[in-house]
Design a protein around this motif. Structure first.
Motif, PDB file in Angstrom:
ATOM      1  N   ILE A   1      20.664  -7.498  24.661  1.00 45.96           N
ATOM      2  CA  ILE A   1      19.315  -7.812  24.183  1.00 45.96           C
ATOM      3  C   ILE A   1      18.528  -6.520  23.964  1.00 45.96           C
ATOM      4  CG2 ILE A   1      17.126  -8.929  24.792  1.00 45.96           C
ATOM      5  CD1 ILE A   1      18.742 -11.058  26.259  1.00 45.96           C
ATOM      6  N   LYS A   2      18.707  -5.582  24.907  1.00 45.67           N
ATOM      7  CA  LYS A   2      17.989  -4.312  24.814  1.00 45.67           C
ATOM      8  C   LYS A   2      18.424  -3.551  23.550  1.00 45.67           C
ATOM      9  CE  LYS A   2      16.768  -0.291  27.667  1.00 45.67           C
ATOM     10  NZ  LYS A   2      17.534   0.822  27.109  1.00 45.67           N
ATOM     11  N   ARG A   3      19.762  -3.488  23.359  1.00 45.46           N
ATOM     12  CA  ARG A   3      20.276  -2.774  22.181  1.00 45.46           C
ATOM     13  C   ARG A   3      19.794  -3.418  20.886  1.00 45.46           C
ATOM     14  NH1 ARG A   3      25.131  -2.125  24.561  1.00 45.46           N
ATOM     15  NH2 ARG A   3      26.134  -3.793  23.394  1.00 45.46           N
ATOM     16  N   TYR A   4      19.727  -4.759  20.900  1.00 47.46           N
ATOM     17  CA  TYR A   4      19.285  -5.490  19.707  1.00 47.46           C
ATOM     18  C   TYR A   4      17.862  -5.061  19.324  1.00 47.46           C
ATOM     19  CZ  TYR A   4      18.675  -9.470  16.558  1.00 47.46           C
ATOM     20  OH  TYR A   4      18.463 -10.265  15.462  1.00 47.46           O
ATOM     21  N   GLY A   5      17.006  -4.999  20.334  1.00 50.20           N
ATOM     22  CA  GLY A   5      15.622  -4.588  20.090  1.00 50.20           C
ATOM     23  C   GLY A   5      15.541  -3.167  19.571  1.00 50.20           C
TER      24      GLY A   5
ATOM     25  N   ASN B   1      14.614 -12.188  15.756  1.00 51.18           N
ATOM     26  CA  ASN B   1      14.950 -13.081  16.854  1.00 51.18           C
ATOM     27  C   ASN B   1      14.849 -12.272  18.130  1.00 51.18           C
ATOM     28  OD1 ASN B   1      15.500 -15.090  15.020  1.00 51.18           O
ATOM     29  ND2 ASN B   1      17.674 -14.570  14.911  1.00 51.18           N
ATOM     30  N   PRO B   2      14.623 -12.935  19.257  1.00 49.92           N
ATOM     31  CA  PRO B   2      14.481 -12.167  20.502  1.00 49.92           C
ATOM     32  C   PRO B   2      15.798 -11.552  20.972  1.00 49.92           C
ATOM     33  CG  PRO B   2      14.273 -14.525  20.901  1.00 49.92           C
ATOM     34  CD  PRO B   2      14.346 -14.358  19.424  1.00 49.92           C
ATOM     35  N   CYS B   3      16.929 -12.073  20.514  1.00 53.61           N
ATOM     36  CA  CYS B   3      18.233 -11.552  20.922  1.00 53.61           C
ATOM     37  C   CYS B   3      19.237 -11.951  19.846  1.00 53.61           C
ATOM     38  CB  CYS B   3      18.627 -12.135  22.278  1.00 53.61           C
ATOM     39  SG  CYS B   3      18.975 -13.909  22.173  1.00 53.61           S
ATOM     40  N   PRO B   4      20.461 -11.435  19.886  1.00 51.70           N
ATOM     41  CA  PRO B   4      21.418 -11.743  18.816  1.00 51.70           C
ATOM     42  C   PRO B   4      21.665 -13.241  18.641  1.00 51.70           C
ATOM     43  CG  PRO B   4      22.226  -9.911  20.118  1.00 51.70           C
ATOM     44  CD  PRO B   4      21.004 -10.421  20.821  1.00 51.70           C
TER      45      PRO B   4
ATOM     46  N   ALA C   1      16.043 -22.252  27.606  1.00 52.69           N
ATOM     47  CA  ALA C   1      17.250 -21.662  28.178  1.00 52.69           C
ATOM     48  C   ALA C   1      18.353 -21.691  27.132  1.00 52.69           C
ATOM     49  CB  ALA C   1      17.659 -22.431  29.409  1.00 52.69           C
ATOM     50  N   GLY C   2      19.533 -21.256  27.522  1.00 53.20           N
ATOM     51  CA  GLY C   2      20.678 -21.392  26.630  1.00 53.20           C
ATOM     52  C   GLY C   2      21.178 -20.085  26.067  1.00 53.20           C
ATOM     53  N   CYS C   3      20.441 -18.991  26.285  1.00 51.81           N
ATOM     54  CA  CYS C   3      20.884 -17.698  25.777  1.00 51.81           C
ATOM     55  C   CYS C   3      21.896 -17.109  26.749  1.00 51.81           C
ATOM     56  CB  CYS C   3      19.697 -16.755  25.626  1.00 51.81           C
ATOM     57  SG  CYS C   3      20.164 -15.030  25.436  1.00 51.81           S
ATOM     58  N   GLU C   4      22.997 -16.648  26.189  1.00 49.26           N
ATOM     59  CA  GLU C   4      24.009 -16.050  27.053  1.00 49.26           C
ATOM     60  C   GLU C   4      24.185 -14.574  26.767  1.00 49.26           C
ATOM     61  OE1 GLU C   4      27.471 -18.470  26.624  1.00 49.26           O
ATOM     62  OE2 GLU C   4      26.552 -20.168  27.664  1.00 49.26           O
ATOM     63  N   CYS C   5      23.217 -13.989  26.042  1.00 49.78           N
ATOM     64  CA  CYS C   5      23.325 -12.566  25.737  1.00 49.78           C
ATOM     65  C   CYS C   5      23.066 -11.748  27.005  1.00 49.78           C
ATOM     66  CB  CYS C   5      22.314 -12.169  24.673  1.00 49.78           C
ATOM     67  SG  CYS C   5      22.441 -13.136  23.169  1.00 49.78           S
ATOM     68  N   ALA C   6      23.896 -10.730  27.221  1.00 50.07           N
ATOM     69  CA  ALA C   6      23.692  -9.858  28.373  1.00 50.07           C
ATOM     70  C   ALA C   6      22.423  -9.033  28.166  1.00 50.07           C
ATOM     71  CB  ALA C   6      24.895  -8.922  28.527  1.00 50.07           C
ATOM     72  N   PRO C   7      21.713  -8.715  29.261  1.00 45.61           N
ATOM     73  CA  PRO C   7      20.479  -7.924  29.140  1.00 45.61           C
ATOM     74  C   PRO C   7      20.680  -6.648  28.326  1.00 45.61           C
ATOM     75  CG  PRO C   7      20.754  -8.705  31.387  1.00 45.61           C
ATOM     76  CD  PRO C   7      21.989  -9.117  30.646  1.00 45.61           C
ATOM     77  N   SER C   8      21.824  -5.983  28.498  1.00 49.04           N
ATOM     78  CA  SER C   8      22.044  -4.732  27.761  1.00 49.04           C
ATOM     79  C   SER C   8      22.158  -5.006  26.263  1.00 49.04           C
ATOM     80  CB  SER C   8      23.322  -4.054  28.271  1.00 49.04           C
ATOM     81  OG  SER C   8      24.435  -4.901  28.036  1.00 49.04           O
TER      82      SER C   8
END
Ligand SMILES: [Zn+2]
Length: 509
Positions: free
Chosen positions: A373-377, A352-355, A364-371
């Motif tokens: 998302i980065k850690r997830y990747g 998935n692109p983010c958690p 739209a609709g994602c509320e994950c913080a950029p940091s």
């Protein structure tokens, strides 16, 4: 009493070796000695063999029984020697009379205490090893008759109980009927899945086709429910069909992995193996306490290994893929020696692109913080990510794609293009020792298989600006060759290399 000798097979990976089981029954206090580097499962054979013999109505010798297995230096593992040991004891006692083919017969089977014959792992590779060592007759557990039917060069007899062994020696048993490859057991049992089931997704489908052409590893990123699994599971349908030798090799690996037949050995479709992200490293790579089993990387040999939600894998598990990805095989070390399994697979990871899964260029609709998302990747390590050739975005098909009346291309059509493209690369690499674009050695990429001068300049610039790594530099070139073969070109030019760069960096959706 004379010494009795029968044969069985010891497997190391999918390679087998003849083991001779000698039984000597001599005067002396009743005892049982087993010689020849047995492991614990084999050492326990004494109780199983004795109970099975007694419960089948035969007598257990009230003398000194010595069982010797040779070659003595070879560590022997597993319970499949039970049947051979029991037969040798019955021969040594005179309960059974040897026939003229005994010397060319192998026995495989685990005994239950009541004398029934249990299934064992690795019957298919054992029979292959037997036939290449001059043994053309085998007695096996009845449950493996289908497996044995694939090897007409070995006359196989399936038995369900130890009592039937008397019949085998005295009156004969019906032989397992050999099946030929022309008996199209083939694709009928395979699920009917096809690329035409997928609407839209042109970018991801193109990525899958290029991956199939050159054997390039693929990373699919997209929100849940966009069809990443659907796409990955269809990649085997666009890979060239397996030859009968390849099917047999893969079936042999599956046979070592499990007592039950898990794969149709006549299938020409490359395997698709999709373990859950909770898979252990041993299940992924291979290993195990009682006899080494091949892992998912070997079960997917010559096919596709797909791991969905790859960032959810336990830390370190995926990194164990790095070595097999480089070598196309895996070595598993044990106290008893090192076992090798082939593991040349096409890796497809999905994430998935983010958690929360909702992050996307469009929705739209994602509320994950950029940091976050980065850690997830980053849960897919850099070194592993670097070994993946293509990053493709998978998103929900657009409305226009869904209502389009144009039927998506079929797997058969795409597969034919893949076969043609692979034919072109095989011709180019004739006599060089490799077949696929993903296998071009780095040195050859700098000289004979470089791209056009201006295209190379773009690549060098990308390297200098750290847009790509040194490994990425070579990977992009290999990818560019696959694009050339798919498009029917001669050598990579600027637009091939630019497209390869975009695919490498995940800029084509
Ligand atoms: Zn999110």
């Amino acid at each position: 009493m004379p010494v009795a000798r029968v044969k069985s097979i010891a497997l190391q990976g999918i390679a087998g070796q003849i083991v001779e089981i000698e039984v000597d029954i001599a005067d002396g206090l009743p005892s049982y000695v087993l010689l020849g580097l047995p492991d614990s499962a084999l050492s326990e054979s004494r109780e199983r063999v004795r109970s099975a013999i007694v419960n089948s109505g035969f007598t257990w010798p009230k003398q000194k029984v010595t069982v010797s297995m040779s070659p003595a230096w070879l560590p022997k593992s597993g319970s499949h020697f039970d049947l051979g040991i029991a037969v040798a004891i019955l021969l040594a006692q005179g309960t059974l009379v040897p026939d003229s083919d005994l010397d060319r017969t192998i026995f495989l089977g685990e005994l239950a205490l009541d004398g029934s014959i249990k299934s064992v792992r690795g019957v298919l590779p054992s029979l292959l090893a037997a036939s290449s060592n001059g043994s053309n007759r085998a007695v096996i557990p009845i449950g493996h008759a289908t497996e044995a039917s694939l090897l007409p060069q070995v006359r196989s007899y399936g038995i369900a109980t130890l009592v039937e062994i008397v019949q085998f020696f005295e009156t004969g048993l019906p032989e397992v009927v050999a099946k030929s490859h022309s008996e199209q057991l083939n694709e009928e049992n395979e699920p009917r899945i096809d690329f035409s089931d997928i609407a839209g997704q042109r970018g991801a489908k193109f990525a899958a086709e290029i991956a199939a052409v050159g054997g390039h590893h693929l990373f699919l990123v997209g929100p849940p429910g966009t069809g990443k699994t659907m796409l990955a599971s269809r990649i085997p349908t666009i890979l060239p069909p397996l030859t009968s030798e390849e099917s047999l090799e893969i079936a042999a690996i599956h046979s070592v992995a499990s007592e039950i037949e898990a794969r149709n050995p006549l299938s020409s479709r490359p395997p698709f193996v999709a373990p859950h992200h909770s898979i252990t490293q041993v299940a992924l790579i291979g290993g195990g306490a009682h006899g080494v089993r091949p892992g998912a990387i070997s079960l997917s040999h010559r096919g596709v290994l797909f791991i969905d939600e790859a960032p959810e894998c336990k830390a370190g598990t995926l990194d164990a893929l790095r070595e097999p990805l480089e070598k196309g095989s895996v070595a598993i070390s044990r106290a008893s020696g090192t076992v090798h399994f082939p593991s040349s697979f096409l890796l497809v990871l999905a994430a998935n692109p983010c958690p929360c899964g909702k992050y996307s260029g469009r929705a739209a609709g994602c509320e994950c913080a950029p940091s976050v998302i980065k850690r997830y990747g980053e849960r897919i390590s850099g070194p592993l990510r670097d070994r993946i050739d293509i990053h493709a975005l998978v998103d929900n098909p657009t409305r226009a794609e869904l209502v389009s009346e144009e039927l998506p291309e079929s797997s058969a059509l795409i597969r034919q293009r893949v076969i043609n493209a692979r034919g072109q690369s095989a011709e180019r690499f004739a006599g060089l020792g490799w077949r696929l674009n993903s296998e071009i050695p780095s040195a050859a990429l700098r000289r004979r298989f470089a791209a056009s001068r201006d295209a190379m300049a773009i690549l060098h610039r990308s390297l200098d600006t750290q847009r790509i790594s040194a490994r990425g530099f070579h990977k992009v070139l290999r990818l560019a060759w696959s694009i050339v073969d798919a498009r029917g070109g001669e050598f990579p030019r600027i637009d091939d290399v630019e497209l390869a760069l975009h695919m490498r960096l995940g800029e084509v959706g």
